[in-house]
Design a protein around this motif. Structure first.
Motif, PDB file in Angstrom:
ATOM      1  N   ARG A 135      29.991  31.187  57.059  1.00  0.00           N
ATOM      2  CA  ARG A 135      30.146  32.380  57.497  1.00  0.00           C
ATOM      3  C   ARG A 135      28.804  33.076  56.915  1.00  0.00           C
ATOM      4  NH1 ARG A 135      35.782  34.779  57.310  1.00  0.00           N
ATOM      5  NH2 ARG A 135      35.273  34.618  54.611  1.00  0.00           N
ATOM      6  N   TYR A 136      28.265  34.347  57.691  1.00  0.00           N
ATOM      7  CA  TYR A 136      27.130  35.551  57.689  1.00  0.00           C
ATOM      8  C   TYR A 136      27.761  36.617  58.608  1.00  0.00           C
ATOM      9  CZ  TYR A 136      25.264  34.726  62.832  1.00  0.00           C
ATOM     10  OH  TYR A 136      24.708  35.690  63.079  1.00  0.00           O
ATOM     11  N   ARG A 137      27.466  37.384  57.635  1.00  0.00           N
ATOM     12  CA  ARG A 137      27.371  38.800  58.328  1.00  0.00           C
ATOM     13  C   ARG A 137      25.739  39.876  57.906  1.00  0.00           C
ATOM     14  NH1 ARG A 137      30.744  44.375  56.116  1.00  0.00           N
ATOM     15  NH2 ARG A 137      30.737  42.449  54.731  1.00  0.00           N
ATOM     16  N   VAL A 138      25.307  40.239  58.495  1.00  0.00           N
ATOM     17  CA  VAL A 138      24.161  41.203  58.251  1.00  0.00           C
ATOM     18  C   VAL A 138      24.202  42.195  57.738  1.00  0.00           C
ATOM     19  CG1 VAL A 138      22.046  42.002  59.816  1.00  0.00           C
ATOM     20  CG2 VAL A 138      22.836  40.015  60.539  1.00  0.00           C
ATOM     21  N   LEU A 139      23.996  42.894  56.516  1.00  0.00           N
ATOM     22  CA  LEU A 139      24.281  43.707  55.863  1.00  0.00           C
ATOM     23  C   LEU A 139      23.548  44.614  56.230  1.00  0.00           C
ATOM     24  CD1 LEU A 139      25.303  42.048  52.557  1.00  0.00           C
ATOM     25  CD2 LEU A 139      26.801  43.537  54.314  1.00  0.00           C
ATOM     26  N   SER A 140      22.206  44.768  56.169  1.00  0.00           N
ATOM     27  CA  SER A 140      21.486  45.179  56.682  1.00  0.00           C
ATOM     28  C   SER A 140      19.644  44.758  57.252  1.00  0.00           C
ATOM     29  CB  SER A 140      20.801  46.944  56.111  1.00  0.00           C
ATOM     30  OG  SER A 140      20.700  45.773  54.980  1.00  0.00           O
ATOM     31  N   ALA A 141      18.626  46.057  57.837  1.00  0.00           N
ATOM     32  CA  ALA A 141      17.723  45.171  58.607  1.00  0.00           C
ATOM     33  C   ALA A 141      16.776  46.058  58.002  1.00  0.00           C
ATOM     34  CB  ALA A 141      18.085  44.670  59.661  1.00  0.00           C
ATOM     35  N   ALA A 142      15.890  45.544  58.324  1.00  0.00           N
ATOM     36  CA  ALA A 142      14.578  46.722  58.687  1.00  0.00           C
ATOM     37  C   ALA A 142      13.077  45.827  58.045  1.00  0.00           C
ATOM     38  CB  ALA A 142      14.715  47.657  57.068  1.00  0.00           C
ATOM     39  N   GLY A 143      12.326  46.366  58.875  1.00  0.00           N
ATOM     40  CA  GLY A 143      10.443  45.849  58.943  1.00  0.00           C
ATOM     41  C   GLY A 143      10.964  44.921  59.654  1.00  0.00           C
ATOM     42  N   GLY A 144      11.833  44.020  59.946  1.00  0.00           N
ATOM     43  CA  GLY A 144      12.014  42.315  60.500  1.00  0.00           C
ATOM     44  C   GLY A 144      12.339  41.744  59.828  1.00  0.00           C
ATOM     45  N   CYS A 145      13.747  42.004  58.418  1.00  0.00           N
ATOM     46  CA  CYS A 145      13.852  41.031  57.347  1.00  0.00           C
ATOM     47  C   CYS A 145      15.598  41.957  57.330  1.00  0.00           C
ATOM     48  CB  CYS A 145      13.518  41.004  55.879  1.00  0.00           C
ATOM     49  SG  CYS A 145      11.771  40.847  56.161  1.00  0.00           S
ATOM     50  N   ALA A 146      15.860  41.045  57.340  1.00  0.00           N
ATOM     51  CA  ALA A 146      17.341  41.192  56.762  1.00  0.00           C
ATOM     52  C   ALA A 146      18.479  40.546  55.808  1.00  0.00           C
ATOM     53  CB  ALA A 146      18.202  40.538  57.895  1.00  0.00           C
ATOM     54  N   LEU A 147      19.364  41.732  54.974  1.00  0.00           N
ATOM     55  CA  LEU A 147      20.039  41.471  54.011  1.00  0.00           C
ATOM     56  C   LEU A 147      21.028  40.696  54.506  1.00  0.00           C
ATOM     57  CD1 LEU A 147      20.708  41.245  50.538  1.00  0.00           C
ATOM     58  CD2 LEU A 147      21.387  43.410  51.572  1.00  0.00           C
ATOM     59  N   LEU A 148      21.766  39.163  54.654  1.00  0.00           N
ATOM     60  CA  LEU A 148      22.556  38.774  54.659  1.00  0.00           C
ATOM     61  C   LEU A 148      23.730  38.703  53.793  1.00  0.00           C
ATOM     62  CD1 LEU A 148      20.486  36.165  56.207  1.00  0.00           C
ATOM     63  CD2 LEU A 148      21.501  38.099  57.701  1.00  0.00           C
ATOM     64  N   GLN A 149      25.094  38.471  54.001  1.00  0.00           N
ATOM     65  CA  GLN A 149      26.448  37.292  52.900  1.00  0.00           C
ATOM     66  C   GLN A 149      26.142  36.869  53.938  1.00  0.00           C
ATOM     67  OE1 GLN A 149      29.933  40.388  52.255  1.00  0.00           O
ATOM     68  NE2 GLN A 149      30.338  38.540  53.404  1.00  0.00           N
ATOM     69  N   LEU A 150      26.401  35.824  52.813  1.00  0.00           N
ATOM     70  CA  LEU A 150      26.499  33.877  53.644  1.00  0.00           C
ATOM     71  C   LEU A 150      27.531  33.768  52.787  1.00  0.00           C
ATOM     72  CD1 LEU A 150      22.725  32.998  52.594  1.00  0.00           C
ATOM     73  CD2 LEU A 150      24.275  33.368  55.241  1.00  0.00           C
ATOM     74  N   GLN A 151      28.867  32.794  53.142  1.00  0.00           N
ATOM     75  CA  GLN A 151      29.558  32.289  52.247  1.00  0.00           C
ATOM     76  C   GLN A 151      30.112  31.399  53.033  1.00  0.00           C
ATOM     77  OE1 GLN A 151      32.278  35.404  53.655  1.00  0.00           O
ATOM     78  NE2 GLN A 151      32.890  35.281  51.362  1.00  0.00           N
TER      79      GLN A 151
END
Length: 233
Positions: A135-151
């Motif tokens: 399961r994933y969720r995008v926590l934030s995005a900037a500059g063409g990259c993303a910080l993801l939460q992965l479970q």
């Protein structure tokens, strides 16, 4: 009590050959430094390439109880481990699940983990292929990259890296699977593993500049997947 938590750097293996640097080889020195009378055991730890939480125990029964808890939790459909990852690219959907079969496949002189989108019943029954879910969720995005939460709800080697490539957003520092995400006119698409030889991850000049890296330094970039949280009973 019997539990001890550490934060592991990327690249440190849990087990190693005699004489090699590994977490297991460091446990006796750690035990002496902390003044513990009992031997330390590894309860839960991220893979060699990942950073993050390592759970240790000085009680054998606690170790076995917790390891069984993590196994049972996944079987009940729970998510006892939460990771954070920096991905190159931003998923089309802000949250969702990646579900696919995974198996080991020989590629030339090396074995690698590859996705099997529609595995047959026989291959699953023989355990040649394992169905995996993250399961994933995008926590934030900037500059063409993303910080993801992965479970992850299943446990398979390199599961998170392969699942991120299926999202067309490979993890930053993934020099194993990122070559499977190609681009045409800036649009990403998935390449079959047999057509995409393993290579150092390719990043655009803007991202390299923001990281303060030259193309020659890229192969030193560690995998940006971090075990952030473990649920305990």
């Amino acid at each position: 009590g019997a539990l001890l938590a550490l934060s592991k750097p990327p690249g440190l293996p849990i087990l190693g050959r005699p004489g090699d640097l590994s977490l297991d080889a460091l446990l006796p020195a750690l035990r002496r430094r902390l003044g513990l009378s009992a031997e330390l055991h590894v309860v839960k730890a991220p893979a060699r390439e990942y950073s993050g939480l390592v759970l240790l125990s000085s009680c054998y029964h606690t170790t076995k109880k917790l390891q069984q808890f993590f196994t049972n939790a996944r079987q009940r459909g729970q998510y006892p481990a939460t990771y954070r990852a920096i991905a190159v690219g931003v998923p089309a959907e802000a949250e969702g699940e990646i579900c696919t079969g995974l198996c080991w496949q020989q590629q030339g002189d090396r074995a690698m983990v590859v996705p099997v989108p529609a595995p047959g019943r026989r291959s699953l029954a023989r355990k040649d292929v394992k169905m995996t879910l993250t399961r994933y969720r995008v926590l934030s995005a900037a500059g063409g990259c993303a910080l993801l939460q992965l479970q992850p709800r299943t446990a398979f080697p390199e599961q998170l890296q392969v699942h991120l490539t299926l999202l067309l957003c490979p993890a930053l520092g993934d020099h194993e699977h990122s070559s499977q995400v190609g681009r045409v006119l800036g649009v990403p698409f998935f390449l079959a593993p047999e057509t995409a030889p393993t290579r150092t991850q390719v990043l655009d000049e803007e991202l390299l500049s923001r990281l303060g890296l030259s193309p020659r330094q890229l192969h030193h970039l560690p995998l940006h997947i971090h075990l952030q949280e473990l649920v305990l009973p």
